[in-house]
Each structure stands twice: as structure tokens, then as C-alpha cells.
Write an enzyme that holds these catalytic residues in place. Sequence first.
Site, PDB file in Angstrom:
ATOM      1  N   ALA A   6       0.938   1.859   7.588  1.00 31.38           N
ATOM      2  CA  ALA A   6       2.214   1.385   7.377  1.00 31.38           C
ATOM      3  C   ALA A   6       2.187   0.108   8.147  1.00 31.38           C
ATOM      4  CB  ALA A   6       3.173   2.062   8.072  1.00 31.38           C
ATOM      5  N   ASP A  52       3.884   7.014  19.374  1.00 21.79           N
ATOM      6  CA  ASP A  52       3.736   6.202  18.215  1.00 21.79           C
ATOM      7  C   ASP A  52       5.433   6.214  17.435  1.00 21.79           C
ATOM      8  OD1 ASP A  52       2.904   4.319  16.651  1.00 21.79           O
ATOM      9  OD2 ASP A  52       1.712   5.835  15.352  1.00 21.79           O
TER      10      ASP A  52
HETATM   11 ZN   LIG Z   1       1.558   2.337  16.193  1.00 19.99          ZN
END
Ligand SMILES: [Zn+2]
Length: 403
Positions: free
Chosen positions: A146, A278
Amino acid sequence: MTARLLVTGARVLTPGGEWPRGWIAVEGRRIAAMGQGKPPPGTGAGSDVLAADGLVAMPGFIDLHAHGAVGVDVLDADPDGLARMARFFAGHGVTAWLPATMTATGPDTERALEAVRAAAGPVDGGATILGAYLEGPYLNPARAGAQDAALIRAADPAEAARLLDLGVARVLVLAPEVEQNRWLIAEAAARGVTVSAGHTDATYDQALQAVEDGVRHVTHAFNAMRPLGHREPGMLGAALVTPELRCELVADNVHVHPAAMRLLVEAKGTDGVVLVSDAVRATGLEEGAYTVGDQPAFHMDGAIRLADGTLAGSVLTLDRALHNLQAATGRPLAELWPAASRNAAQAIGVDDRKGSLEPGKDADLVLLDPSLRVVVTVAEGAVVHGADRLLRRPAPAGRAPPD
Ligand SMILES: [Zn+2]
């Protein structure tokens, strides 16, 4: 005044093993003393008491890799937003963390790092900010995930120097197989920055070269790297068999199958795995439409994805990660706790003061119930979550209360 806190009756996880019942005395920001059984008479006179019977005490979680939460993204470059994230994370047992950037322009990244520098240190009611995690921009577009592939670039010496000169980066994630990035590994390591391989298409041989160059950490093992091949094991295969490399794991049961989590722990041992969130902006918020970086993303069913289905970070919290890791491995907390704290502290060289429950270390601790729900979080001696559990004990008769 020296703040004093006495934790009693907890099951305590220490580097020397598990205490079925123990106590921890906190003075100021540090652990003053701790022991098994009941505290000796007079311990912590005048202290606030946390009666932790039925709870387990372990070091506060350390999250090296968190991009956002509660509507905030680190790239917003807003110190107040970072403080809001720090308070949210404290509610999930985190006592120290690194705000993480993702691939962006040089000026945007610099602004984010300046905000981290402004917010660094203890946060009132939240988890301490230890520095920044720089994820990109020197990655491999073939494994962008991403990250914005259009902004991924080779390491430019002038730009990299500007970013590192801010003195706030603790971890730098790059693709070590990109020839123009290799010089930066030694340069960052010499500045005390831990270099991590991530968003990398490295082969096994390139991965071994990366270790030789100074890479010591692997960003979200399994994700954004070539899958484990039996003829070409790649970075992942190298990480599994190379003791020098610590492996991050996003243990949300979406990024990595539980069996693969178990494989990682079997290969690396519980000292070689670092749980990270994350987490992105949508973490802690309702399902729905968000952005990750500048890209639209949808938060649903415990995951956040771009329109094409690519995972765009997570909505994970570290309490949940530990729960998932325990479920995946079946191992006891007494073995697993370092994956949520000590290994991260070692990865960024703060294990002299953080990451374990020992006298003299920072009083960073979390009290969990048997289902691993966070009940109380203490960061550097301050109760940053669950203060309603505190019992204020009157000072002994005939003495003025300490102040
Ligand atoms: Zn990351």
C-alpha cells in the site's frame, strides 16, 4: 515529590521466570524494588496501591511500527494528534512506541519527523514516544503493497541526510537489494539507526548480503516480500534462518495465517519475533471508508484494504496481537512476553532501561486479566490507563503524607 506506587498480588513475568504472586514498588519513573509473595512490611509506605490479584503483570508493550489511530495519521505532522494516538495505545497496554511514516515526498516526511521530535518523550496519560520509524521511501516498487509506488525512489544522499539529520529516526526501512540504497545501510547504522529490510524483493543471496551490509531487522515478515520458495527462499527464508535478523509480525490473523505465525516463532524463537501493530488512521474507529496515505481504503472485518484488496496496514492493537500469537502458538505467556516488549527494546537499543520488569528499569508495565484484556497501564511510573483501580492508601499515623 516522588510518586510512589505499589503493585501487589500479581502474577509477574520477569526475565528470570514467572512469579506466581509478586509485588512491584515504583518510585518516580523507575521500578525501585520487586519480589515474590507479599511485600515486606513497610514497603511503599504512603504509596498508592494497585491490588492486582488475579492479574498478570508484564512489561508495557512497545510498538515500533504504528502509522495512525483514532483518526490521526503520523503524516498529518500534528504533535497533538500524536499525543492522542499515544493515549489510545496506552489503553491497549502500550507504554512506548515509534510513530511511523510511510512513503511520501521529502518535505512531507520531514514535517512528520519534526512533529515526532516535538512530541517525543513521555506523553501525559499516554505511551512514551521514543522516536520515529521511517518506512520508505527507499523501497522496492515491485513490493510496494500500500506504499505509493509513484513516490518510491532510490536513496538520494542529500535527502537521506536531511531526514536522518533530524535525529529522530530509530528505524529506517529500505529495500537493501536496490543497489543505490546499499550505501545508506552503513550510514544509518553508524548513526545508531536500526536498518530494516522491508517492501523488498531481495533474493536469499541478496538478503545475506544485506545482513553483511548491516541490516538487522525485518519489517512485517511475510508481508511485502517474496513468498518463501523452496528453491529461492528470498528475504523471508533468510530471516527465518539468520539469527542476526529480528522479525516483525503483524499478528492480526489477516496479514499472516496463524500457522505461519507459529512457523515464525518455531524458527526464530520467542526472542526473535517483534509484535508490531502497523496500525493506521482507522484503528480504534468504526468500519467504513478512510484514507491510507493519499489512497482511499475501506475498514471492514478487522482489516483495512485499498480498493484492489491490497492490505493497507492494520487496525490491530498490541493486546490483540499478543492474544493472537498465544492462540496461534499455544505457548505460555511466560515464554511469549518478550515478543511484545523486550525484543522491540533490544531492536532499538533501549533495553538498558525498557522492555523488562527489573529493579532500576523504567516502570513501564501492563496488568492484564486472564483473557489478556488490559486493565491497567503504567508508563514511566504514571498510571496512564485504569487509574480507577488505584487505591489511595493513607499515610501511616503520625506522619505527614509524602509530597
Ligand atoms: Zn507500515
